[in-house]
Design a protein around this motif. Structure first.
Motif, short mmCIF file in Angstrom:
data_model
loop_
_atom_site.label_atom_id
_atom_site.label_comp_id
_atom_site.label_asym_id
_atom_site.label_seq_id
_atom_site.Cartn_x
_atom_site.Cartn_y
_atom_site.Cartn_z
N LEU B 56 0.82 -1.19 -0.18
CA LEU B 56 0.09 -0.27 -0.11
C LEU B 56 0.81 1.05 0.19
CD1 LEU B 56 -2.81 0.94 0.17
CD2 LEU B 56 -2.34 0.94 2.80
N VAL B 57 2.23 1.67 0.04
CA VAL B 57 2.50 2.79 0.79
C VAL B 57 3.75 2.61 -0.26
CG1 VAL B 57 4.71 3.38 2.49
CG2 VAL B 57 2.18 2.76 3.63
N GLY B 58 3.82 1.66 -0.37
CA GLY B 58 4.78 1.35 -1.56
C GLY B 58 3.86 1.51 -2.83
N PHE B 59 3.57 1.75 -3.88
CA PHE B 59 2.11 2.39 -4.39
C PHE B 59 1.86 3.25 -3.93
CE2 PHE B 59 -2.44 3.13 -5.70
CZ PHE B 59 -2.21 2.66 -7.20
N LEU B 60 1.38 4.03 -2.96
CA LEU B 60 1.07 5.36 -3.12
C LEU B 60 2.26 6.21 -2.93
CD1 LEU B 60 -1.18 5.29 0.19
CD2 LEU B 60 -2.03 5.76 -2.15
N MET B 61 3.23 5.76 -2.56
CA MET B 61 4.69 6.67 -2.28
C MET B 61 5.40 6.90 -4.42
SD MET B 61 5.80 8.58 -0.24
CE MET B 61 4.90 8.01 1.80
N GLY B 62 5.12 5.76 -4.78
CA GLY B 62 5.14 5.17 -6.51
C GLY B 62 4.64 5.92 -7.25
N TRP B 63 3.48 6.20 -6.85
CA TRP B 63 2.89 7.16 -7.24
C TRP B 63 2.91 8.34 -7.32
CZ3 TRP B 63 -2.92 6.53 -7.33
CH2 TRP B 63 -3.81 7.11 -8.12
N TYR B 131 11.59 -0.07 -1.73
CA TYR B 131 11.61 -0.82 -2.59
C TYR B 131 10.00 -1.18 -4.28
CZ TYR B 131 16.16 -2.06 -1.61
OH TYR B 131 17.27 -2.40 -0.74
N GLN B 132 9.19 -1.39 -3.78
CA GLN B 132 7.66 -1.54 -4.57
C GLN B 132 7.46 -0.03 -5.14
OE1 GLN B 132 4.66 -3.93 -2.61
NE2 GLN B 132 6.74 -3.96 -0.93
N ALA B 133 7.51 1.13 -4.38
CA ALA B 133 7.72 2.80 -4.68
C ALA B 133 8.58 2.42 -5.82
CB ALA B 133 7.93 3.29 -3.52
N GLU B 134 9.66 1.34 -6.47
CA GLU B 134 10.02 2.02 -7.52
C GLU B 134 9.87 1.16 -8.38
OE1 GLU B 134 12.14 5.12 -7.19
OE2 GLU B 134 13.56 4.15 -7.82
N ILE B 135 9.87 -0.26 -7.90
CA ILE B 135 8.59 -1.05 -8.99
C ILE B 135 7.20 -0.30 -9.62
CG2 ILE B 135 7.54 -3.01 -9.49
CD1 ILE B 135 9.85 -4.05 -6.50
N ILE B 136 6.63 0.10 -8.47
CA ILE B 136 5.59 0.98 -9.52
C ILE B 136 5.42 2.07 -9.89
CG2 ILE B 136 3.39 2.25 -8.66
CD1 ILE B 136 3.16 -0.92 -7.69
N ARG B 137 6.44 2.97 -9.62
CA ARG B 137 6.74 4.10 -10.98
C ARG B 137 7.62 3.71 -11.77
NH1 ARG B 137 11.65 7.57 -11.55
NH2 ARG B 137 12.85 5.98 -10.74
N ALA B 138 8.28 2.74 -12.75
CA ALA B 138 8.43 2.10 -13.51
C ALA B 138 7.68 1.41 -14.30
CB ALA B 138 9.92 1.21 -13.04
N GLY B 139 6.89 0.84 -13.43
CA GLY B 139 5.34 0.53 -14.44
C GLY B 139 4.28 1.93 -14.89
N ILE B 140 4.63 2.74 -13.99
CA ILE B 140 3.73 4.12 -14.60
C ILE B 140 4.38 4.08 -15.63
CG2 ILE B 140 2.64 6.03 -13.69
CD1 ILE B 140 2.45 5.03 -11.20
N THR B 166 -3.44 4.01 -17.69
CA THR B 166 -2.14 3.78 -17.19
C THR B 166 -1.81 2.71 -15.58
OG1 THR B 166 -1.60 6.47 -17.00
CG2 THR B 166 0.02 5.26 -15.69
N LEU B 167 -3.05 3.06 -15.01
CA LEU B 167 -2.86 1.56 -13.53
C LEU B 167 -2.98 0.41 -14.12
CD1 LEU B 167 -3.44 3.28 -10.82
CD2 LEU B 167 -1.55 2.74 -10.96
N PRO B 168 -4.09 0.00 -14.58
CA PRO B 168 -4.19 -1.21 -14.78
C PRO B 168 -2.78 -1.83 -15.97
CG PRO B 168 -6.51 0.18 -16.01
CD PRO B 168 -5.16 0.73 -15.39
N GLN B 169 -1.94 -1.01 -16.48
CA GLN B 169 -1.18 -1.22 -17.67
C GLN B 169 -0.01 -1.56 -16.80
OE1 GLN B 169 -1.23 -0.26 -20.93
NE2 GLN B 169 -2.43 1.04 -20.91
N ALA B 170 0.46 -0.67 -15.55
CA ALA B 170 1.42 -0.34 -14.15
C ALA B 170 1.45 -1.60 -13.46
CB ALA B 170 0.98 0.68 -13.55
N PHE B 171 0.08 -1.79 -13.41
CA PHE B 171 0.11 -2.92 -12.58
C PHE B 171 0.57 -4.35 -12.87
CE2 PHE B 171 -3.43 -6.53 -12.22
CZ PHE B 171 -2.62 -6.92 -10.93
N ARG B 172 0.42 -4.77 -14.54
CA ARG B 172 0.61 -5.89 -14.97
C ARG B 172 1.85 -6.17 -15.33
NH1 ARG B 172 -4.87 -4.38 -16.89
NH2 ARG B 172 -5.99 -6.95 -17.71
N VAL B 173 2.92 -4.59 -15.66
CA VAL B 173 4.08 -4.47 -15.44
C VAL B 173 4.81 -5.26 -14.48
CG1 VAL B 173 6.26 -3.11 -16.82
CG2 VAL B 173 3.68 -3.55 -17.91
#
Lengths: 241, 258
Positions: B56-63, B131-140, B166-173
């Motif tokens: 949750l935190v990673g997702f919000l911070m990556g966004w 770490y997850q924030a960076e993954i999400i950011r790269a996905g976005i 954007t998010l549905p694709q970032a999520f898959r990636v």
């Protein structure tokens, strides 16, 4: 239908649009030609407010869309746009690419949106590709889905930004055919293109665009056969070989 | 999938063989199951908190790191740089220390060990989140800007474009990399035992001390069982992620095979 008056746009120090005036009547097809990097795409993006002009005004019918109280989302529903690189949503199949604007922007019930989307895809000759994802379609098919996606919103004007430039030669025809049909049906269109055949055959007017402004405009035969400016002459002779 | 599981089990079989040198003390193996079960329960509790909170935190911070606002972007960057640069063990200790201090001195809680432990768990979640924030950011960022432009061109608002395009694709990636991070942080929950939490690996250490005074071979039994338990948790979670990948698979957006 569309009036552009004295539009200027700067990107940093770069003066991209240097006072553009433009008139397109209802059901008219205007082709804009000119060297790349001259600001043609920027002009199209200003017309549907994907880019906010720095100076000047744009009118859609009698609405001054550059007025601060006009919502860009409202303008874009009435001004369709087709891009050089198709830009289909990669995670949605053809049907859903067309439906998403109907269900999310127009808040249309799903079944109705589905029927409308199927109708639009049939119109561009893709009734058999409803379930295909963008990666499974050829460039020409992708571009036709993109056109259907735009048409579904019921636009008053369609903008085309070099719709065939990214296509392999064998797919150009099918896209141009769809566009010609659209023009015949009375759609108002502004087309940035290098397809001189299309400009000659379909356009009511051609504008030669150079260095951020319209250098000259007229009927296709005026521009291609009797260009007034040296630059236009040079460009036309290069393009027509 | 079946091949992967079989291969892993085979590897464990070999470990057991080597470890026991042909003598596997089944009675001892049974006798430690209860204790390890208690440890497992605590480890599972940690996992159940760290993985979702970290996500949750990673997702919000990556966004946040992809935001147009410099303030929001700065917030995300500060978070990522801080938590990614700290060893998790230091974070866990720090958070727990600060929690004990605050709860004891200012909130007059006599025995704040529960709060300290909770903060330690949170520290690990925040570490994983960076770490997850960076993954999400790269996905976005992997979603071509042309698609955002096209979404806006049919009248979708900025929030709608993010949500439906954007998010549905970032999520898959992002899914494969997220699975990787989950697998990693599951095992990092063992670090929380520096606070004295009797989770799986601390149970192992205590049992080892006892076993050493009896028979060295028993130590292998303990750690093979612990390894199997960690494997079971990690394998379940990564399989779950793989199932999600398959569920949302779209031609042209396939995640690279891991």
């Amino acid at each position: 239908m569309i009036r552009v008056r004295g539009v200027h746009k700067y990107f940093g120090n770069l003066h991209v649009l240097r006072g553009v005036d433009l008139d397109v009547a209802k059901a008219e097809v205007l082709c804009i030609v000119g060297p790349s990097g001259s600001g043609k795409s920027t002009l199209l993006r200003c017309i549907n407010l994907l880019i906010q002009p720095d100076k000047g005004d744009i009118f859609l019918e009698d609405v001054r869309v550059t007025a601060p109280e006009v919502r860009p989302e409202w303008v874009r529903q009435h001004v369709g746009m087709v891009f050089q690189s198709f830009n289909l949503f990669a995670h949605l199949n053809a049907l859903k690419n067309v439906m998403i604007g109907l269900t999310r922007v127009k808040k249309m019930p799903k079944e109705e949106a589905r029927r409308k989307a199927v109708f639009e895809l049939e119109r561009v000759g893709l009734a058999d590709k409803l379930d295909a994802f963008p990666a499974q379609l050829s460039g020409g098919q992708q571009q036709r889905v993109a056109i259907a996606r735009s048409l579904a919103m019921g636009p008053k004007v369609m903008l085309f930004d070099e719709p065939t430039s990214a296509l392999d030669p064998e797919f150009i025809r099918e896209v141009l055919d769809v566009m010609s049909k659209l023009a015949d049906e009375g759609m108002t269109m502004i087309v940035v293109t290098h397809e001189m055949g299309f400009a000659k055959g379909v356009a009511d007017a051609v504008a030669f665009f150079d260095e951020g402004r319209i250098l000259e405009a007229g009927s296709p035969s005026d521009i291609f056969e009797r260009p007034g400016h040296e630059r236009t002459k040079a460009f036309v002779s290069k393009i027509l070989g | 999938m079946a091949v992967g599981a079989l291969g892993a089990l085979l590897a464990f079989g070999i470990l057991i063989l080597i470890g026991s040198r042909g003598v596997y003390n089944l009675d001892y193996a049974y006798s430690i199951v209860n204790g390890l079960g208690l440890g497992l329960r605590l480890t599972l509790t940690f996992v159940a908190v760290v993985v979702p909170v970290g996500f949750l935190v990673g997702f919000l911070m990556g966004w946040a790191r992809t935001s147009r606002s410099w303030f929001v972007r700065g917030l995300g960057t500060t978070y990522v740089e801080f938590f990614r640069s700290m060893p998790p063990i230091v974070l866990i200790f720090f958070f727990a220390l600060i929690a004990s201090l605050v709860f004891r001195r200012y909130l007059f809680v006599e025995n704040p060990i529960g709060f300290a432990l909770g903060m330690g768990v949170l520290a690990l979640a925040l570490h994983s989140g960076s770490y997850q924030a960076e993954i999400i950011r790269a996905g976005i960022l992997s979603v071509p800007t042309g698609q955002t432009e096209a979404a806006e061109a049919i009248g979708l608002g900025r929030g709608q474009t993010m949500l439906f395009v954007t998010l549905p694709q970032a999520f898959r990636v992002s899914l494969p990399a997220l699975g990787n991070e989950f697998a990693s942080v599951i095992k990092d929950t063992s670090l929380i035992n520096i606070l004295g939490a009797l989770e799986l690996s601390l149970w192992g250490q205590l049992l080892t001390v006892d076993a050493l005074s009896v028979d060295f071979n028993l130590v292998f039994i303990i750690w093979v069982e612990i390894a199997l338990l960690y494997f079971a948790i990690t394998f379940t979670v990564t399989r779950g992620i793989r199932a999600l990948e398959n569920r949302f698979k779209v031609p042209g957006l396939e995640a690279a095979e891991l």
